[in-house]
Design a protein around this motif. Structure first.
Motif, PDB file in Angstrom:
ATOM      1  N   GLN A 156      32.153  35.447  72.623  1.00 14.91           N
ATOM      2  CA  GLN A 156      33.577  35.666  72.432  1.00 14.91           C
ATOM      3  C   GLN A 156      34.284  34.376  71.998  1.00 14.91           C
ATOM      4  OE1 GLN A 156      35.372  37.683  75.751  1.00 14.91           O
ATOM      5  NE2 GLN A 156      37.423  37.709  74.835  1.00 14.91           N
ATOM      6  N   MET A 160      36.098  33.620  68.317  1.00 11.90           N
ATOM      7  CA  MET A 160      37.486  33.162  68.218  1.00 11.90           C
ATOM      8  C   MET A 160      37.590  31.931  67.314  1.00 11.90           C
ATOM      9  SD  MET A 160      38.770  33.586  72.176  1.00 11.90           S
ATOM     10  CE  MET A 160      40.287  32.674  71.843  1.00 11.90           C
ATOM     11  N   SER A 164      39.176  31.881  63.325  1.00 12.79           N
ATOM     12  CA  SER A 164      40.387  31.095  63.106  1.00 12.79           C
ATOM     13  C   SER A 164      40.321  30.455  61.714  1.00 12.79           C
ATOM     14  CB  SER A 164      40.501  30.002  64.168  1.00 12.79           C
ATOM     15  OG  SER A 164      41.522  29.087  63.838  1.00 12.79           O
ATOM     16  N   ILE A 174      42.675  29.622  73.973  1.00 10.26           N
ATOM     17  CA  ILE A 174      41.351  30.068  74.427  1.00 10.26           C
ATOM     18  C   ILE A 174      41.424  30.601  75.857  1.00 10.26           C
ATOM     19  CG2 ILE A 174      38.984  29.341  74.918  1.00 10.26           C
ATOM     20  CD1 ILE A 174      39.306  27.239  72.705  1.00 10.26           C
ATOM     21  N   ALA A 177      43.116  33.962  76.209  1.00 11.11           N
ATOM     22  CA  ALA A 177      42.336  35.075  75.666  1.00 11.11           C
ATOM     23  C   ALA A 177      41.130  35.410  76.539  1.00 11.11           C
ATOM     24  CB  ALA A 177      41.868  34.747  74.250  1.00 11.11           C
TER      25      ALA A 177
END
Length: 221
Positions: A156, A160, A164, A174, A177
């Motif tokens: 995960q 991310m 980006s 971070i 999330a």
């Protein structure tokens, strides 16, 4: 470094093949020059004159031991030494007489390796490679197409950073999330990144950079 290695190998093959070719040419050039000088000396000694005539050229060719030189070597006048005859032969003739087989083998390897590098480059581009990794069907794969095994949390975080536009996110983004209900996830994030770093560096040219604990990003080593 992994991505630059094929280019380094290609350059090394080009240099090696060029050196082999040049060395063979130089060695043959010395041998041909010595043979022509000896043949000229014998021809002039036989006719007892330094005047070049048709007979001089005929006798000179007869004294040449290499068949491929006969008819290709010429006699020129060296004006710096008082119009003395000097044997000459073309660069193409010396190149044809030199043993270029090792360099040809290496040049063949250069061509094949160059084609392989081009294929790998196009393959990486088609896969959407970045630093030797690609995200395909929810999995990260390396340049060989092998899946990089990650824990769900590592996966995960990587997704991310990967998605980006700058491949960089703040610590707050971070933590919010991944751990939305945790007041301070700094230590948890630190541990996650510490365990993720060696996995990413082992399978790619990427590394996770930390900006004084405020942001994290993927960069190419």
């Amino acid at each position: 470094m992994k991505q630059r290695l094929p280019i380094v190998v290609l350059f090394a093959l080009i240099v090696a093949s060029s050196l082999f070719s040049l060395n063979s040419y130089r060695t043959t050039e010395v041998m041909v020059t010595e043979e022509m000088n000896q043949a000229l000396a014998k021809a002039l000694e036989e006719q007892q004159s330094e005047v070049i005539s048709a007979d001089t050229i005929r006798v000179f060719n007869n004294y040449l031991q290499t068949e491929d030189l006969k008819g290709k070597a010429v006699l020129a006048l060296d004006t710096e030494k008082g119009f003395q005859p000097r044997p000459q032969v073309s660069t193409a003739t010396i190149l044809a007489l030199s043993d270029q087989r090792p360099s040809m083998v290496l040049w063949s390897m250069v061509v094949l390796w160059g084609m392989y590098c081009l294929y790998q480059h196009r393959r990486r581009m088609a896969m959407g490679m970045f630093g030797g990794l690609a995200l395909q069907e929810g999995n990260f794969v390396d340049a060989k197409g092998c899946v990089v095994r990650l824990t769900p949390m590592q996966q995960q975080l990587m997704e991310m950073l990967w998605q980006s536009p700058s491949h960089k996110l703040s610590k707050t983004e971070i933590c919010d999330a991944l751990w939305p209900k945790k007041e301070d996830a700094s230590e948890t994030l630190y541990t996650l990144v510490r365990r993720l770093k060696p996995i990413i560096e082992e399978h790619s040219n990427l590394k996770i950079e930390v900006d004084r604990g405020r942001a994290y990003g993927l960069t190419i080593r």
